[in-house]
Design a protein around this motif. Sequence first.
Motif, short mmCIF file in Angstrom:
data_model
loop_
_atom_site.label_atom_id
_atom_site.label_comp_id
_atom_site.label_asym_id
_atom_site.label_seq_id
_atom_site.Cartn_x
_atom_site.Cartn_y
_atom_site.Cartn_z
N HIS A 4 0.76 -1.19 0.08
CA HIS A 4 0.00 -0.24 0.02
C HIS A 4 0.84 1.51 -0.01
O HIS A 4 0.32 2.42 0.12
N ILE A 5 2.10 1.03 0.01
CA ILE A 5 3.07 2.17 0.13
C ILE A 5 4.16 2.06 -0.99
O ILE A 5 4.83 1.21 -1.08
N GLN A 6 4.15 3.15 -2.12
CA GLN A 6 4.87 2.86 -3.22
C GLN A 6 6.43 3.61 -2.99
O GLN A 6 7.09 3.70 -3.99
N ALA A 7 6.83 3.60 -1.70
CA ALA A 7 8.00 4.40 -1.75
C ALA A 7 9.17 3.31 -1.75
O ALA A 7 8.96 2.06 -1.59
N GLU A 8 10.43 3.81 -2.26
CA GLU A 8 11.60 3.16 -2.21
C GLU A 8 12.14 3.13 -0.92
O GLU A 8 11.74 3.83 0.01
N LYS A 9 13.03 2.05 -0.71
CA LYS A 9 13.59 1.99 0.70
C LYS A 9 14.29 3.12 0.94
O LYS A 9 15.08 3.59 0.02
N GLY A 10 14.38 3.70 2.26
CA GLY A 10 15.04 4.94 2.42
C GLY A 10 14.35 6.22 2.09
O GLY A 10 14.93 7.41 2.63
N GLU A 11 13.21 6.28 1.56
CA GLU A 11 12.61 7.51 1.10
C GLU A 11 11.70 7.79 2.33
O GLU A 11 11.22 8.81 2.47
N ILE A 12 11.51 7.14 3.36
CA ILE A 12 10.53 7.22 4.63
C ILE A 12 11.76 7.39 5.55
O ILE A 12 12.41 6.57 5.89
N ALA A 13 11.37 8.76 6.37
CA ALA A 13 12.13 8.95 7.84
C ALA A 13 11.98 8.02 8.76
O ALA A 13 10.70 7.49 8.71
N PRO A 14 12.75 7.97 9.82
CA PRO A 14 12.62 7.09 10.81
C PRO A 14 11.20 7.58 11.85
O PRO A 14 10.79 6.68 12.45
N VAL A 15 11.12 8.93 11.84
CA VAL A 15 9.96 9.41 12.49
C VAL A 15 8.96 9.79 11.61
O VAL A 15 9.20 10.43 10.50
N VAL A 16 7.64 9.21 11.62
CA VAL A 16 6.42 9.54 11.01
C VAL A 16 5.46 10.13 11.68
O VAL A 16 5.06 9.48 12.89
N LEU A 17 4.83 11.27 11.16
CA LEU A 17 3.53 11.74 11.72
C LEU A 17 2.34 11.07 11.04
O LEU A 17 2.59 10.92 9.83
N LEU A 18 1.45 10.82 11.64
CA LEU A 18 0.18 9.84 11.30
C LEU A 18 -1.09 10.57 11.45
O LEU A 18 -1.82 10.18 12.42
N PRO A 19 -1.40 11.38 10.40
CA PRO A 19 -2.71 11.96 10.53
C PRO A 19 -3.76 10.95 10.03
O PRO A 19 -3.24 10.28 8.81
N GLY A 20 -5.00 10.97 10.15
CA GLY A 20 -5.88 10.22 9.23
C GLY A 20 -6.11 10.47 8.06
O GLY A 20 -6.28 9.72 7.20
N ASP A 21 -6.35 11.89 8.00
CA ASP A 21 -6.74 12.56 6.81
C ASP A 21 -5.27 12.70 5.79
O ASP A 21 -4.38 13.51 6.12
N PRO A 22 -5.31 12.15 4.49
CA PRO A 22 -4.27 12.28 3.76
C PRO A 22 -3.97 13.72 3.12
O PRO A 22 -3.03 14.12 3.17
N LEU A 23 -5.19 14.48 3.03
CA LEU A 23 -5.16 15.97 2.79
C LEU A 23 -4.32 16.92 4.01
O LEU A 23 -3.76 17.54 3.96
N ARG A 24 -4.47 16.49 5.16
CA ARG A 24 -4.01 16.89 6.33
C ARG A 24 -2.37 16.47 6.25
O ARG A 24 -1.57 17.29 6.67
N ALA A 25 -1.98 15.34 5.75
CA ALA A 25 -0.67 14.91 5.65
C ALA A 25 0.05 16.03 4.72
O ALA A 25 0.76 16.61 4.94
N LYS A 26 -1.01 16.35 3.72
CA LYS A 26 -0.37 17.21 2.58
C LYS A 26 -0.29 18.49 3.15
O LYS A 26 0.82 19.43 2.95
N PHE A 27 -1.08 19.04 4.17
CA PHE A 27 -1.04 20.41 4.62
C PHE A 27 0.04 20.53 5.54
O PHE A 27 0.67 21.69 5.77
N VAL A 28 0.53 19.41 6.25
CA VAL A 28 1.56 19.54 7.16
C VAL A 28 2.73 19.55 6.42
O VAL A 28 3.77 20.35 6.76
N ALA A 29 2.96 18.74 5.27
CA ALA A 29 4.11 18.89 4.48
C ALA A 29 4.32 20.30 3.86
O ALA A 29 5.53 20.74 3.84
N ASP A 30 3.21 20.77 3.29
CA ASP A 30 3.53 22.11 2.59
C ASP A 30 3.75 23.12 3.68
O ASP A 30 4.39 24.19 3.00
N THR A 31 3.27 23.23 5.00
CA THR A 31 3.39 24.07 5.93
C THR A 31 4.64 24.01 6.54
O THR A 31 5.09 24.92 7.11
N TYR A 32 5.15 22.76 6.93
CA TYR A 32 6.18 22.75 7.89
C TYR A 32 7.40 22.11 7.47
O TYR A 32 8.50 22.17 8.19
#
Length: 235
Positions: A4-32
Amino acid sequence: MSIHIQAEKGEIAPVVLLPGDPLRAKFVADTYLEEVLCYNRVRGMYGFTGIHQGVRVSVQGSGMGMPSMAIYVNELIQSYDVRCIIRIGSCGALQEEVEVHDLVFAMTASTDSVMNLERFPLGFTYSPAPTYTLLERAIQAAREEQLRYHVGSVLSTDSFYHDNSDLWKQWARFGTLAVEMETYQLYTLAAKFNIETLSILTVSDSLLTRKELNSEERQIGLQNMFDVVFSIIRS
Ligand code: HPA
């Protein structure tokens, strides 16, 4: 890649923030975050990795409810070596003193989910808990920012809409602060795989007063939650 995740190994950081809403994930990435990579679009469940004040961090949508969330958490840990998952979600207040807009840090969770029956036999109940140091840092950040916050138990339910609309009152009687739909299984999986975890929740509505955040208030409320979570990440 995992299912369910198309990332290559190493593309995801060891620390992950987990909102339920994928658009909230986009908002966090865009903002912070800076230098943002969108590593997942499968099923529209966006995942991003970027840099926040020198710290590499990812933010991944989990969907609503424990079955969906558990898919992403399993794959983040088992396929991408994630070591810390902090849920940034919303919840409904079950106590009078828990007001819309407040933050809730989940110290444990109860549940109506049967997901753990596969792990622990009927008659035995597993009591999940977050990582104490993350909880302590969240409290410290909320105190420093003079935010309204509560620390205690939440109810992680499988149903947003219940036939028995008074069911929550029993959990309220036993001191449960709020209802949401993910924390019980998140904490269980974190314990299973020995990673760090915490659920930080913004109160979006109250089952007592029927009050709800409007969209403007929701923005401010979420801002407080993001301030706390990025303070934890920087510390
Ligand atoms: N029930 C379940 N999950 C929720 C609620 C609720 O009232 N509010 C926010 N998340």
